[in-house]
Scaffold this motif. Sequence first.
Motif, PDB file in Angstrom:
ATOM      1  N   GLY A  33     -16.442  41.341  39.799  1.00 36.41           N
ATOM      2  CA  GLY A  33     -17.301  41.473  38.614  1.00 36.41           C
ATOM      3  C   GLY A  33     -18.416  40.443  38.577  1.00 36.41           C
ATOM      4  N   GLY A  34     -18.074  39.177  38.870  1.00 34.28           N
ATOM      5  CA  GLY A  34     -19.091  38.127  38.812  1.00 34.28           C
ATOM      6  C   GLY A  34     -20.242  38.403  39.756  1.00 34.28           C
ATOM      7  N   ALA A  35     -19.917  38.895  40.943  1.00 35.23           N
ATOM      8  CA  ALA A  35     -20.944  39.150  41.955  1.00 35.23           C
ATOM      9  C   ALA A  35     -21.861  40.310  41.555  1.00 35.23           C
ATOM     10  CB  ALA A  35     -20.282  39.463  43.296  1.00 35.23           C
ATOM     11  N   ARG A  36     -21.401  41.124  40.630  1.00 35.55           N
ATOM     12  CA  ARG A  36     -22.231  42.269  40.210  1.00 35.55           C
ATOM     13  C   ARG A  36     -22.988  41.981  38.911  1.00 35.55           C
ATOM     14  NH1 ARG A  36     -17.443  46.598  41.537  1.00 35.55           N
ATOM     15  NH2 ARG A  36     -17.606  46.442  43.812  1.00 35.55           N
ATOM     16  N   ALA A  37     -22.675  40.843  38.280  1.00 42.15           N
ATOM     17  CA  ALA A  37     -23.259  40.536  36.976  1.00 42.15           C
ATOM     18  C   ALA A  37     -24.797  40.501  36.979  1.00 42.15           C
ATOM     19  CB  ALA A  37     -22.689  39.221  36.453  1.00 42.15           C
ATOM     20  N   PRO A  38     -25.455  40.039  38.057  1.00 39.51           N
ATOM     21  CA  PRO A  38     -26.926  40.001  38.005  1.00 39.51           C
ATOM     22  C   PRO A  38     -27.574  41.374  37.771  1.00 39.51           C
ATOM     23  CG  PRO A  38     -26.135  38.525  39.711  1.00 39.51           C
ATOM     24  CD  PRO A  38     -24.932  39.305  39.233  1.00 39.51           C
ATOM     25  N   TRP A  39     -26.882  42.447  38.091  1.00 39.35           N
ATOM     26  CA  TRP A  39     -27.457  43.771  37.815  1.00 39.35           C
ATOM     27  C   TRP A  39     -27.554  44.009  36.312  1.00 39.35           C
ATOM     28  CZ3 TRP A  39     -29.153  47.291  41.597  1.00 39.35           C
ATOM     29  CH2 TRP A  39     -28.905  46.892  42.919  1.00 39.35           C
ATOM     30  N   ALA A  40     -26.510  43.579  35.595  1.00 37.00           N
ATOM     31  CA  ALA A  40     -26.511  43.772  34.137  1.00 37.00           C
ATOM     32  C   ALA A  40     -27.445  42.767  33.463  1.00 37.00           C
ATOM     33  CB  ALA A  40     -25.084  43.609  33.600  1.00 37.00           C
ATOM     34  N   ALA A  41     -27.658  41.622  34.098  1.00 35.81           N
ATOM     35  CA  ALA A  41     -28.486  40.571  33.498  1.00 35.81           C
ATOM     36  C   ALA A  41     -29.982  40.848  33.654  1.00 35.81           C
ATOM     37  CB  ALA A  41     -28.141  39.224  34.141  1.00 35.81           C
ATOM     38  N   ALA A  42     -30.336  41.802  34.528  1.00 37.84           N
ATOM     39  CA  ALA A  42     -31.766  42.044  34.801  1.00 37.84           C
ATOM     40  C   ALA A  42     -32.503  42.386  33.507  1.00 37.84           C
ATOM     41  CB  ALA A  42     -31.915  43.178  35.814  1.00 37.84           C
TER      42      ALA A  42
END
Length: 379
Positions: A33-42
Amino acid sequence: MSLTRRQTLAILGGGAIVAAGTGAGAVITRQPGGARAPWAAAGGYDEPRMRALSHAILAPNPHNRQPWLVDLGTPGEVTLYADTQRLLPHTDPHARQIVVGLGCFLETLRVAAAEDGHDVTFDLFPEGGNPDRLDARPVARCTFAPGGTAEPDLFAAIPHRRSTKEPYDTARPVPSDALAALTAAARHNQAAATADPDRVAALRDLTADAFSVEFATDRTYRESVDLFRIGAAEVNANPDGIDLSGPLFETLRLTRLFTRDKALDRDGMSYARGLDMVRANAMTGMAYVWLTTPGNTRAEQIAAGRDWMRVNLVATALGLAVQPMSQALQEFPEMADHYARAHAALAPRGGTVQMLGRLGYGPRVPVSPRWPVEAKVIG
Ligand SMILES: Cc1cc2nc3c(=O)[nH]c(=O)nc-3n(C[C@H](O)[C@H](O)[C@H](O)COP(=O)(O)O)c2cc1C
């Protein structure tokens, strides 16, 4: 017999799941999950450059090395550097593909900034560049100014884009109007595409055979294996490289049936199945798109990357899966025959083929890992 990724994993993992037992359930189902968080943070940043950069870091790039660093020290500017610790010296000896990936980054930055009412202009390699290797000099000075022409369809596709490294539906052809839309997306370079059955058959063979060469060459294969991130804990700790997460890989990791050392053992099951898998996927290409530049300068590589990003986003908007297939375009000596075959087939009148992608309709796959944008700001 060729096996798909899922079949391979099922064979490797079938016994292991039983061996791992039910107590391992929570571990094997965990996601990075942490590694995918930047997609949601964009997009969640107030400062316009950070807002655009939070999209730019989602760009495709070779082996997901994310070789970008940015300096925000000058107001209204982003200075882009290549992270020379994140190159691929064996598969990409002149860093051509790395620079193409930086072109993808710049185009994403531009599309995202335009959505916000900012025009971005690029001064490429403002202190000069080296055609053979990347160094500490800047890749681009990007100047933000009010303006820009929004491209809402491209912008909307950014969070949905993936490189789909799975089998495609061989019963579902890619329509010619979709191919026309892809080639029309390129602004700077010549883009071409084909769904002609004979050409598709030849390109399937070429791309599959080129994988075999990359695997058979110790140093190029090892370059990939060194970047394997096996299981969610490794992916979260290093959200780059080759993401091997998901229940089966968690199980294989727990039972030590799959490790980097086992992958390197050419007599072992992991090596054979890995090669089977990538070859089998290659053989499901239903159409191909490629980009050619007249020469092979750093500026042309950036331009190719910018166009590739546009092609990829249009494909995403059309529901088409894309996988770049770069092996036959790689410049290490063992690949020379395949490189020549690729250029004879795709650029018969000369030029450099900068990108080649397999197209089709494929499964929806998770987003790939990213370092947060903050990790890429150096000043
Ligand atoms: C220049 C370039 C070359 C690439 N070559 C390959 C390739 O040969 N095979 C492949 O599966 N993916 C290739 N990719 C895709 C990357 O692996 C992918 O972008 C990266 O893992 C991040 O995943 P994402 O695109 O799903 O965000 C390439 C991407 C770029 C920009």
